[in-house]
Design a protein around this motif. Structure first.
Motif, PDB file in Angstrom:
ATOM      1  N   ALA A  71       0.834  -1.199   0.000  1.00 30.12           N
ATOM      2  CA  ALA A  71       0.000   0.000   0.000  1.00 30.12           C
ATOM      3  C   ALA A  71       0.869   1.249   0.000  1.00 30.12           C
ATOM      4  O   ALA A  71       0.569   2.241  -0.677  1.00 30.12           O
ATOM      5  CB  ALA A  71      -0.927  -0.010   1.215  1.00 30.12           C
ATOM      6  N   SER A  74       2.162   1.719  -3.399  1.00 30.34           N
ATOM      7  CA  SER A  74       1.123   2.174  -4.346  1.00 30.34           C
ATOM      8  C   SER A  74       1.033   3.692  -4.413  1.00 30.34           C
ATOM      9  O   SER A  74       0.476   4.242  -5.366  1.00 30.34           O
ATOM     10  CB  SER A  74      -0.240   1.583  -3.961  1.00 30.34           C
ATOM     11  OG  SER A  74      -0.800   2.240  -2.837  1.00 30.34           O
ATOM     12  N   ALA A  77       2.593   4.433  -7.590  1.00 32.50           N
ATOM     13  CA  ALA A  77       2.156   3.668  -8.763  1.00 32.50           C
ATOM     14  C   ALA A  77       1.095   4.434  -9.549  1.00 32.50           C
ATOM     15  O   ALA A  77       0.327   5.225  -8.993  1.00 32.50           O
ATOM     16  CB  ALA A  77       1.616   2.312  -8.339  1.00 32.50           C
ATOM     17  N   THR A  81      -0.562  -0.507 -13.141  1.00 26.94           N
ATOM     18  CA  THR A  81       0.231  -0.951 -11.995  1.00 26.94           C
ATOM     19  C   THR A  81      -0.476  -0.643 -10.689  1.00 26.94           C
ATOM     20  O   THR A  81      -0.544  -1.478  -9.775  1.00 26.94           O
ATOM     21  CB  THR A  81       1.616  -0.280 -12.008  1.00 26.94           C
ATOM     22  OG1 THR A  81       2.287  -0.595 -13.229  1.00 26.94           O
ATOM     23  CG2 THR A  81       2.470  -0.758 -10.837  1.00 26.94           C
ATOM     24  N   LEU A  82      -1.049   0.545 -10.580  1.00 29.62           N
ATOM     25  CA  LEU A  82      -1.773   0.939  -9.376  1.00 29.62           C
ATOM     26  C   LEU A  82      -3.008   0.076  -9.165  1.00 29.62           C
ATOM     27  O   LEU A  82      -3.234  -0.438  -8.059  1.00 29.62           O
ATOM     28  CB  LEU A  82      -2.170   2.415  -9.468  1.00 29.62           C
ATOM     29  CG  LEU A  82      -3.064   2.935  -8.332  1.00 29.62           C
ATOM     30  CD1 LEU A  82      -2.366   2.803  -6.990  1.00 29.62           C
ATOM     31  CD2 LEU A  82      -3.464   4.389  -8.600  1.00 29.62           C
ATOM     32  N   SER A  83      -3.800  -0.093 -10.214  1.00 32.38           N
ATOM     33  CA  SER A  83      -5.036  -0.873 -10.060  1.00 32.38           C
ATOM     34  C   SER A  83      -4.730  -2.327  -9.727  1.00 32.38           C
ATOM     35  O   SER A  83      -5.458  -2.967  -8.956  1.00 32.38           O
ATOM     36  CB  SER A  83      -5.892  -0.777 -11.327  1.00 32.38           C
ATOM     37  OG  SER A  83      -5.219  -1.314 -12.452  1.00 32.38           O
ATOM     38  N   ILE A  85      -2.115  -3.422  -7.967  1.00 32.47           N
ATOM     39  CA  ILE A  85      -1.712  -3.490  -6.559  1.00 32.47           C
ATOM     40  C   ILE A  85      -2.937  -3.456  -5.657  1.00 32.47           C
ATOM     41  O   ILE A  85      -3.107  -4.310  -4.772  1.00 32.47           O
ATOM     42  CB  ILE A  85      -0.755  -2.341  -6.204  1.00 32.47           C
ATOM     43  CG1 ILE A  85       0.585  -2.505  -6.917  1.00 32.47           C
ATOM     44  CG2 ILE A  85      -0.528  -2.281  -4.682  1.00 32.47           C
ATOM     45  CD1 ILE A  85       1.534  -1.340  -6.716  1.00 32.47           C
ATOM     46  N   LEU A  86      -3.817  -2.485  -5.878  1.00 34.17           N
ATOM     47  CA  LEU A  86      -4.974  -2.334  -5.003  1.00 34.17           C
ATOM     48  C   LEU A  86      -5.920  -3.525  -5.117  1.00 34.17           C
ATOM     49  O   LEU A  86      -6.432  -4.027  -4.103  1.00 34.17           O
ATOM     50  CB  LEU A  86      -5.699  -1.025  -5.308  1.00 34.17           C
ATOM     51  CG  LEU A  86      -4.880   0.251  -5.067  1.00 34.17           C
ATOM     52  CD1 LEU A  86      -5.714   1.486  -5.347  1.00 34.17           C
ATOM     53  CD2 LEU A  86      -4.333   0.294  -3.645  1.00 34.17           C
ATOM     54  N   GLU A  98      -8.693   5.534  -2.923  1.00 32.65           N
ATOM     55  CA  GLU A  98      -7.265   5.503  -2.580  1.00 32.65           C
ATOM     56  C   GLU A  98      -6.997   6.286  -1.301  1.00 32.65           C
ATOM     57  O   GLU A  98      -6.243   5.834  -0.425  1.00 32.65           O
ATOM     58  CB  GLU A  98      -6.434   6.097  -3.712  1.00 32.65           C
ATOM     59  CG  GLU A  98      -6.285   5.219  -4.938  1.00 32.65           C
ATOM     60  CD  GLU A  98      -5.420   5.905  -5.972  1.00 32.65           C
ATOM     61  OE1 GLU A  98      -4.261   6.236  -5.646  1.00 32.65           O
ATOM     62  OE2 GLU A  98      -5.912   6.138  -7.093  1.00 32.65           O
ATOM     63  N   ILE A 317      -0.988  -9.200  -9.093  1.00 33.24           N
ATOM     64  CA  ILE A 317       0.031  -8.138  -9.038  1.00 33.24           C
ATOM     65  C   ILE A 317       1.200  -8.597  -9.892  1.00 33.24           C
ATOM     66  O   ILE A 317       2.085  -9.317  -9.435  1.00 33.24           O
ATOM     67  CB  ILE A 317       0.457  -7.865  -7.581  1.00 33.24           C
ATOM     68  CG1 ILE A 317      -0.753  -7.469  -6.736  1.00 33.24           C
ATOM     69  CG2 ILE A 317       1.518  -6.761  -7.532  1.00 33.24           C
ATOM     70  CD1 ILE A 317      -0.445  -7.260  -5.260  1.00 33.24           C
TER      71      ILE A 317
END
Length: 407
Positions: A71, A74, A77, A81-83, A85-86, A98, A317
């Motif tokens: 987190a 992120s 990110a 890449t961000l989506s 991870i979350l 977020e 991920i």
């Protein structure tokens, strides 16, 4: 894309906590409660990945260490890449933003890092950064603000010194329980993100050392080992889950922490593991009732080390480990990817609760014999932070005599 590298390191030590039960309505505004359910869901999914990779091995890891580190990452990110991870951490981005995620972790860190006389619990992050490589101020400020991250300049051009600096930091933060975690660093590394967790607590009602005796532990149908078996005749919060074919016993620590030990019926371990998740934990939490038992529990130590990339890939991920990674929120350019994600954890369960100094306890109990609950075959365990309802560690004990595991 420049071939710069980022390391993630999760250093976990002795702890677990239950998932949030259904959020209390009058407390639903608390930021940490908004993420606790998702953290619990990640714990069970990550456990299932490890269990599928190593079905016959001991398991021990800290899900809260992994989720907190990713987190934090992120924050830098972007895009897919961000989506990933979350989503991989289990957050439903249509239900939680977020900003709510980061505020939730900030509040969780504040709640966990609380000074108490009866319990030691600390969770934190550090960014070891190349002294000649500038990271964006926004990323650094957000990492400090939301994740209490220490920023430590490091000269990665002198890899041996960098390794020593990182290992000394981890050893200090885990009170000497995790040493020499980093063996070497890739020469292209420019950032190492470390998350650590440390927990030390004493049983509210400790076991008597003088009562511990050698006994059989049945690893499987062909393998039996001798283990030091602690025992106690007392009242426990207990539940026999007939649907999931297991018995659950709750052991409180002094302070706001406790442990769940889950013993599957013979031949039912895989069935129990398949059902392990938020619903099961909520059910057990609601169903525990006081009952007098003669409890037999092994004294044991476990340490485990995992290369988390394989498990995280299966949770979706993926890009972050490839040249498709977009960590431009860290540097301002798409020039970083994660080279390694390592997780290492240590657990010591004994008569006092932890590796603390020994004590002798004399208990006077009625002479009638209560039902016996004997953990003499593979079982699961959770160690709980009751105040935040967070999952800090999860474990499976297949063989108490096998102390070390590396995947």
């Amino acid at each position: 894309m420049l071939n710069l590298k980022l390391w993630l390191l999760f250093a976990g030590l002795f702890t677990l906590a239950t998932c949030a039960t259904e959020p209390v309505k009058q407390q639903s505004h608390l930021p940490f409660l908004k993420i606790s359910f998702y953290n619990c869901d990640f714990a069970s999914r990550f456990y299932h990945q490890i269990a599928s990779e190593e079905p016959e091995k001991n398991i021990f890891f800290s899900p809260i260490s992994i989720t907190t580190a990713f987190a934090c990452l992120s924050l830098g990110a972007k895009s897919t890449t961000l989506s990933q991870i979350l989503s991989g951490l289990g957050f439903n981005q249509t239900k939680i933003s977020e900003q709510e995620i980061h505020k939730g972790f900030r509040h969780l860190l504040q709640m966990l890092n609380r000074p108490e006389a009866e319990i030691e619990l600390s969770l934190g992050n550090a960014l070891f950064t190349h002294d000649q490589y500038k990271l964006l101020k926004k990323f650094l400020n957000d990492a400090k603000h939301f994740y209490h991250a220490e920023v430590l300049p490091t000269n990665f051009k002198k890899p041996e010194e960098a390794v020593k600096q990182i290992n000394n930091y981890i050893e200090k933060k885990t009170h000497g329980k995790l040493i020499d975690v980093v063996k070497q660093l890739d020469p292209k590394v420019v950032v190492v993100l470390v998350n650590y967790i440390f927990f030390k607590a004493y049983w509210k009602n400790p076991f008597n050392y003088e009562s511990t005796q050698k006994d059989d532990f049945f690893v499987d149908e062909q393998t039996t080992v001798q283990v030091p078996m602690m025992n106690k005749d007392s009242n426990f919060n207990y539940y026999h889950d007939e649907e999931l074919s297991c018995q659950v016993v709750h052991l409180p620590y002094k302070g706001n922490a406790s442990a769940l030990f889950i013993l599957p019926d013979p031949g039912k371990l895989k069935q129990l593991e398949a059902a392990l998740g938020t619903d099961a934990l909520i059910k057990w939490g609601k169903s525990l009732k006081q009952q007098r038992l003669q409890l037999f529990l092994p004294r044991f130590s476990l340490s485990a080390s995992y290369d988390a990339e394989k498990m995280l890939n299966k949770l979706g991920i993926t890009d972050i480990f490839t040249d498709h990674a977009d960590l431009s929120g860290i540097t301002g350019a798409r020039n970083l990817k994660v080279l390694k994600a390592i997780h290492k954890a240590f657990l010591n369960v004994h008569e006092n609760g932890t590796e603390a100094a020994a004590t002798t306890v004399i208990e006077i109990v009625p002479t009638s014999l209560p039902p016996q609950l004997t953990f003499n075959r593979p079982f699961l365990l959770l160690i709980l932070d009751d105040l935040t309802k967070s999952t800090l560690f999860v474990g499976r004990v297949k063989n108490p005599n096998e102390e070390h595991l590396q995947i």
